[in-house]
Design a protein around this motif. Structure first.
Motif, PDB file in Angstrom:
ATOM      1  N   LYS A 101       0.839  -1.280   0.017  1.00 49.45           N
ATOM      2  CA  LYS A 101      -0.017   0.018   0.102  1.00 49.45           C
ATOM      3  C   LYS A 101       0.890   1.338   0.067  1.00 49.45           C
ATOM      4  O   LYS A 101       0.302   2.335  -0.541  1.00 49.45           O
ATOM      5  CB  LYS A 101      -0.917   0.028   1.324  1.00 49.45           C
ATOM      6  N   LEU A 102       2.114   1.155   0.607  1.00 53.92           N
ATOM      7  CA  LEU A 102       2.908   2.299   0.733  1.00 53.92           C
ATOM      8  C   LEU A 102       3.699   2.540  -0.780  1.00 53.92           C
ATOM      9  O   LEU A 102       3.990   3.845  -1.068  1.00 53.92           O
ATOM     10  CB  LEU A 102       4.051   2.169   1.592  1.00 53.92           C
ATOM     11  N   HIS A 122       1.718   5.033  -7.680  1.00 56.11           N
ATOM     12  CA  HIS A 122       0.794   5.012  -8.551  1.00 56.11           C
ATOM     13  C   HIS A 122      -0.260   6.024  -7.988  1.00 56.11           C
ATOM     14  O   HIS A 122      -1.185   6.559  -9.169  1.00 56.11           O
ATOM     15  CB  HIS A 122       0.085   3.626  -8.435  1.00 56.11           C
ATOM     16  N   VAL A 123      -0.541   6.464  -6.888  1.00 59.34           N
ATOM     17  CA  VAL A 123      -1.636   7.368  -6.576  1.00 59.34           C
ATOM     18  C   VAL A 123      -1.463   8.632  -7.095  1.00 59.34           C
ATOM     19  O   VAL A 123      -2.399   9.334  -7.799  1.00 59.34           O
ATOM     20  CB  VAL A 123      -1.640   7.554  -4.912  1.00 59.34           C
ATOM     21  N   ARG A 174      -2.487   8.554 -10.783  1.00 54.92           N
ATOM     22  CA  ARG A 174      -3.885   8.497 -10.678  1.00 54.92           C
ATOM     23  C   ARG A 174      -4.234   9.984 -10.697  1.00 54.92           C
ATOM     24  O   ARG A 174      -5.174  10.503 -11.438  1.00 54.92           O
ATOM     25  CB  ARG A 174      -4.381   7.577  -9.694  1.00 54.92           C
ATOM     26  N   ILE A 175      -3.984  10.805  -9.540  1.00 60.10           N
ATOM     27  CA  ILE A 175      -4.425  11.921  -9.372  1.00 60.10           C
ATOM     28  C   ILE A 175      -4.175  13.025 -10.318  1.00 60.10           C
ATOM     29  O   ILE A 175      -4.797  13.940 -10.596  1.00 60.10           O
ATOM     30  CB  ILE A 175      -4.121  12.418  -7.985  1.00 60.10           C
ATOM     31  N   LYS A 176      -3.007  12.894 -10.763  1.00 57.83           N
ATOM     32  CA  LYS A 176      -2.462  13.843 -11.994  1.00 57.83           C
ATOM     33  C   LYS A 176      -3.447  13.614 -13.322  1.00 57.83           C
ATOM     34  O   LYS A 176      -4.002  14.509 -13.786  1.00 57.83           O
ATOM     35  CB  LYS A 176      -0.948  13.579 -12.326  1.00 57.83           C
ATOM     36  N   LEU A 177      -3.823  12.191 -13.279  1.00 58.46           N
ATOM     37  CA  LEU A 177      -4.476  12.075 -14.636  1.00 58.46           C
ATOM     38  C   LEU A 177      -6.152  12.390 -14.626  1.00 58.46           C
ATOM     39  O   LEU A 177      -6.614  12.961 -15.343  1.00 58.46           O
ATOM     40  CB  LEU A 177      -4.499  10.451 -14.832  1.00 58.46           C
TER      41      LEU A 177
END
Length: 229
Positions: A165-166, A172-173, A176-179
């Motif tokens: 999760k880290l 990855h987070v 995803r947020i940029k996208l």
């Protein structure tokens, strides 16, 4: 097309199709569909879910119906503000001094290591957990906060591994947020839990491998092959 074929391609809510082997959504499935996003998971909400769970007998098999609140929250200090994290850790030092003074130095050492870690994680959590559109400035702050968290983690916990999760938070987070320019509060946890289940199932196939590193490499490769198909 007969009624059986129609039921197989039907994409809407399933209703009177049990005669053809299609199961109706049960109470737990409906509960998951109504689950609030992470921004609504407050301390009051957790206490309310725990009370409802107790009212029906605190059965572990029904935990998912009550957001897994089969036990009462251990503390009542909201961690959505940095000051509350400091309050929590200062309480550890004070309590240790009152109960076992000879361990105060150890307690202070723990506070000195973990308090900055939680403050750095809290800065990340306050941005990625929201259920709204993020501004470009917030996204830049989030990327910098994640980098600062991982630098601190690797410097002060050099023998600890980067658990899955880290790794997701680091690699990855942000992508995803940029996208999407949206916080993860828009999404549920089902996808992540499904990956966890997939790893557990695959782990059985490699359980006899004595080398832990090679075993993990095989697991990751197994997951990569499945998600590429």
């Amino acid at each position: 097309m007969n009624i059986l074929e129609e039921s197989m391609v039907f994409q809407g809510p399933v209703e009177n199709t049990t005669a053809f082997g299609v199961m109706l959504p049960n109470q737990r499935q409906l509960c998951h569909q109504k689950r609030p996003n992470i921004a609504e998971r407050t301390l009051d909400d957790l206490n309310k879910c725990h009370a409802e769970c107790v009212a029906v007998g605190s059965k572990r098999s029904q935990a998912a119906d009550f957001k897994n609140c089969i036990q009462k929250p251990y503390f009542n200090i909201p961690l959505d503000r940095a000051e509350n994290i400091r309050v929590l850790f200062n309480a550890i030092s004070r309590t240790t001094e009152q109960i076992c003074p000879e361990l105060v130095q150890d307690a202070e050492s723990i506070r000195a290591r973990y308090q900055p870690l939680l403050l750095l994680f809290g800065a990340c959590h306050n941005i990625y957990s929201v259920s709204r559109v993020l501004t470009d400035e917030e996204i830049l702050h989030f990327v910098d906060d994640v980098k600062a968290l991982m630098v601190y983690y690797r410097r002060h916990f050099p023998t600890e591994s980067v658990f899955p999760k880290l790794h997701i938070l680091e690699d990855h987070v942000p992508q995803r947020i940029k996208l999407t320019k949206r916080g993860l509060g828009f999404y549920g946890e089902s996808g992540l839990e499904a990956i966890h289940h997939s790893f557990n199932v695959a782990a059985v196939n490699y359980a006899n491998m004595p080398d832990a590193l090679n075993r993990m490499k095989c697991l990751v490769n197994d997951h990569h092959v499945k998600t590429r198909l």
